[in-house]
Design an enzyme around this catalytic site. Structure first.
Site, short mmCIF file in Angstrom:
data_model
loop_
_atom_site.label_atom_id
_atom_site.label_comp_id
_atom_site.label_asym_id
_atom_site.label_seq_id
_atom_site.Cartn_x
_atom_site.Cartn_y
_atom_site.Cartn_z
N LEU A 50 0.83 -1.21 0.00
CA LEU A 50 0.00 0.00 0.00
C LEU A 50 0.87 1.26 0.00
CD1 LEU A 50 -2.62 -1.10 2.71
CD2 LEU A 50 -2.78 -1.36 0.22
N SER A 51 2.17 1.09 0.13
CA SER A 51 3.07 2.26 0.24
C SER A 51 3.07 3.14 -1.00
CB SER A 51 4.49 1.80 0.58
OG SER A 51 4.50 1.25 1.88
N LYS A 72 14.65 -7.10 4.98
CA LYS A 72 15.00 -6.07 5.96
C LYS A 72 16.33 -6.33 6.67
CE LYS A 72 10.29 -4.66 7.03
NZ LYS A 72 9.30 -4.35 8.06
N ASP A 132 10.02 1.47 11.32
CA ASP A 132 8.97 0.61 11.91
C ASP A 132 8.90 0.85 13.42
OD1 ASP A 132 8.26 -0.66 9.56
OD2 ASP A 132 9.76 -2.24 9.80
N GLY A 168 4.16 -14.06 19.83
CA GLY A 168 5.04 -14.38 18.71
C GLY A 168 6.47 -13.94 19.01
N GLY A 211 8.93 -13.90 16.10
CA GLY A 211 9.61 -13.80 14.80
C GLY A 211 10.17 -12.39 14.59
N ALA A 229 8.81 -9.73 13.26
CA ALA A 229 7.90 -8.64 13.62
C ALA A 229 7.90 -8.44 15.14
CB ALA A 229 6.49 -8.96 13.12
N GLY A 275 -2.57 -3.10 11.79
CA GLY A 275 -1.28 -2.77 11.18
C GLY A 275 -1.30 -1.54 10.28
P1 ATR Z 1 7.41 -12.48 11.09
O1 ATR Z 1 8.73 -12.12 10.46
O2 ATR Z 1 6.22 -11.86 10.43
O3 ATR Z 1 7.41 -12.24 12.56
P2 ATR Z 1 7.89 -15.31 11.44
O4 ATR Z 1 9.29 -15.01 11.80
O5 ATR Z 1 7.61 -16.42 10.48
O6 ATR Z 1 7.17 -14.04 10.80
O7 ATR Z 1 7.07 -15.56 12.82
C1 ATR Z 1 5.79 -16.09 12.84
C2 ATR Z 1 5.29 -16.21 14.26
O8 ATR Z 1 4.00 -16.90 14.23
C3 ATR Z 1 6.19 -17.03 15.15
O9 ATR Z 1 6.09 -16.53 16.49
C4 ATR Z 1 5.55 -18.42 15.07
O10 ATR Z 1 5.79 -19.27 16.18
P3 ATR Z 1 7.05 -20.31 16.19
O11 ATR Z 1 8.26 -19.48 16.49
O12 ATR Z 1 6.70 -21.27 17.25
O13 ATR Z 1 7.09 -20.91 14.78
C5 ATR Z 1 4.09 -18.07 15.05
N1 ATR Z 1 3.28 -19.17 14.50
C6 ATR Z 1 3.27 -19.62 13.23
N2 ATR Z 1 2.39 -20.66 13.09
C7 ATR Z 1 1.84 -20.87 14.34
C8 ATR Z 1 0.87 -21.76 14.88
N3 ATR Z 1 0.25 -22.68 14.10
N4 ATR Z 1 0.55 -21.67 16.20
C9 ATR Z 1 1.15 -20.74 16.99
N5 ATR Z 1 2.08 -19.86 16.54
C10 ATR Z 1 2.42 -19.90 15.24
#
Ligand code: ATR
Length: 289
Positions: free
Chosen positions: A22-23, A72, A108, A133, A135, A137, A252
């Site tokens: 969307l940027s 990134k 961000d 989470g 990851g 983000a 977001g």
């Molecule tokens: P991003 O860069 O957007 O943060 P990512 O690094 O793929 O994406 O992270 C995805 C997040 O969703 C992680 O916290 C992941 O948990 P894991 O570290 O245990 O993989 C979480 N996630 C993905 N699928 C999941 C599921 N089915 N149940 C619970 N958490 C999930």
């Protein structure tokens, strides 16, 4: 419409995929509103082509680019310098080209804090925050909350080692000692960890509801601000849960807006037209539905 002439400067976004971004709508509306001679273009850049794309920013004398998933972190070693926030996060979402010198920024982080403060009146200073989470983000959010001097950050993740690594990394690299970080497994019963939270941020890449069941019970955090880093259909379940718990919520788009505002300032040196950018962003998001 963008008026392209011999003096038009080019900005853009590198990512893969990038077609959904969307940027371009947001930045081009802002350039037009201020009658600035810029255009903002999406570029689909694969990871293996990123060094050539970064060199092209210099060779084509582009004003700068935003960088999105999955580039990134990969862009960091290709730049000449980083600002403090980008260095601390190890991730860049905005590159500015000043006469061939490429500087990386992370808007961000500030965009997330701006969204909290300006859209929800929430200041993380001294507050307890829960992040779902661990990851990329989640890492950006945790870094922003450390910068905002949250009192306590609880990182909940299915894979608890990943949450532990995130907490330990940030503790080591960024923490000035004011914030306590905890890593906790994302399990059914979170009664010990949710009460007292002022903010619960969802960074999970999966739907928050399966077959009518919520992924986890967040009711002990009712009344907190619920923030989903995603938007559109991907955020619907989480926002519905906030609504059910009578809690305020942000998605977001709020963060996207304010990271873009900060990037616009860096690209042009002009004060961004916030409401123009907001309208363009919301209109582009509606068209995507
Ligand atoms: P991003 O860069 O957007 O943060 P990512 O690094 O793929 O994406 O992270 C995805 C997040 O969703 C992680 O916290 C992941 O948990 P894991 O570290 O245990 O993989 C979480 N996630 C993905 N699928 C999941 C599921 N089915 N149940 C619970 N958490 C999930």
């Amino acid at each position: 419409m963008v008026n392209i002439s011999g003096v038009t400067k080019v900005a853009g976004i590198f990512g893969a995929p990038v077609a959904h971004s969307l940027s371009p709508a947001m930045h081009n509306a802002a350039f037009a509103a201020l009658q600035l001679p810029y255009v903002y273009v999406p570029f689909h850049v694969r990871q293996e082509d990123l060094p050539a794309a970064a060199a092209a920013v210099r060779a084509l004398r582009m004003a700068g680019v935003n960088v999105t998933v999955p580039l990134k972190e990969a862009v960091v070693p290709l730049l000449d310098c980083l600002d403090d926030t980008a260095a601390a996060c190890g991730a860049v979402n905005t590159v500015v080209n000043r006469e061939g010198t490429l500087t990386g920024y992370n808007t961000d982080t500030g965009g997330f804090l701006d969204a909290l403060r300006l859209e929800a009146g929430f200041d993380p200073q001294g507050k307890k925050v829960v992040i779902l989470g661990a990851g990329g983000a989640a890492r950006a959010v945790a870094a922003a909350l450390l910068e905002g001097n949250a009192a306590e950050i609880v990182v909940l993740n299915r894979t608890s080692e990943r949450a532990q690594t995130l907490a330990a990394d940030l503790q080591r690299r960024r923490n000035t000692g004011q914030t306590v970080l905890f890593a906790v497994p994302l399990t059914g019963n979170l009664q010990d960890h949710l009460p007292g939270a002022g903010l619960v941020v969802n960074t999970l890449s999966v739907s928050f509801r399966r077959e009518g069941e919520w992924l986890v019970d967040l009711s002990p955090a009712a009344g907190a601000l619920f923030f989903d880093l995603r938007y559109g259909a991907a955020a619907d379940d989480y926002l519905a849960l906030a609504d059910k718990l009578s809690s305020p919520a942000l998605d977001g788009l709020a963060m996207l807006l304010y990271q873009g505002v900060r990037a616009f300032r860096l690209f042009t040196g002009h004060e961004p037209p916030l409401e123009v950018m907001r309208r363009a962003l919301l209109a582009a998001a509606r068209r995507q539905k």
